[in-house]
Design an enzyme around this catalytic site. Sequence first.
Site, short mmCIF file in Angstrom:
data_model
loop_
_atom_site.label_atom_id
_atom_site.label_comp_id
_atom_site.label_asym_id
_atom_site.label_seq_id
_atom_site.Cartn_x
_atom_site.Cartn_y
_atom_site.Cartn_z
N LEU A 36 0.89 -1.16 0.00
CA LEU A 36 0.00 0.00 0.00
C LEU A 36 0.93 1.20 0.00
CD1 LEU A 36 -2.66 -0.97 2.70
CD2 LEU A 36 -3.03 -0.77 0.24
N ASP A 37 0.68 2.18 -0.88
CA ASP A 37 1.59 3.33 -0.91
C ASP A 37 1.46 4.14 0.38
OD1 ASP A 37 -0.60 5.13 -1.22
OD2 ASP A 37 -0.45 5.05 -3.39
N GLN A 38 2.34 5.08 0.53
CA GLN A 38 2.40 5.87 1.76
C GLN A 38 1.07 6.55 2.08
OE1 GLN A 38 5.84 8.43 2.08
NE2 GLN A 38 4.70 9.94 3.25
N SER B 184 -1.93 5.49 1.27
CA SER B 184 -3.04 4.53 1.40
C SER B 184 -2.99 3.87 2.77
CB SER B 184 -2.94 3.47 0.30
OG SER B 184 -3.02 4.07 -0.97
#
Length: 181
Positions: free
Chosen positions: A39-41, A43
Site C-alpha cells: 500500500l503506498d504511503q 493509502s
Amino acid sequence: FKPYGMLSQFVYNQKRRKNKRLLGELSNFPQGIMSVGRLDQDSEGLLFLTTDGKFSHHITSSGMEKEYWVQVDGIAKKEHIEKLSKGLEISIYGKPYQTLACHVKLMEPPQDLPKRAKDIRNENDHGVTSWLSITLTEGKFRQVRKMTAKIGLPTLRLVRYRIGEQTIEQMQVEEVIEMQP
C-alpha cells in the site's frame, strides 16, 4: 492495519528524507518478514505480512479479491461505475496497461473507519465527494488511483478493506493481528 503516512517496508534504502515511518515500528516482527503486496504511503488498511514466500506468491498471483474503499473528488455517476467495472487503459511504469474487469459499486461514506491522521479536506470549501467500493483481482502500481483519475474522479482517500475473506473490521489503526495461513 497500515496507517496513512507509513511505508509498506521495513528498511528505508533511500539517501534523502530518512524520516519516513516504516512497518517495523508497529511490532517486534520476526527476521525475514515482508509485506504481501504493498500500500503506498498515502493509502491505508489491510496489509498481510509473512515470512513465507509461497504464501506471498499465492496472495499476489492467484486472482484473490482485494476490496478497496475509495473516496473520490466529485460525484460518481452510473457511467463512471460502468467504465471502471469494464476495465480501462492506464499507464504502468510508462507503458499502457488494460485493467481487468472488476466489481465497482457506489457506497455510503463508511461510518466505522477511523479518522485519518491528516484531514482530507473540508467539503464545504472544496466540493462534494463520493465513496466507491472497488474489488480487484490484480494489483498494479497505484492502480486504483490511476483508474479513478482516468475517469475524472481523483482519489482522495484509499483504504484496502478486504483481502480474500479477511477484513479490517474490528481492527484499530496500527494494530497487528497474528494469523495462521
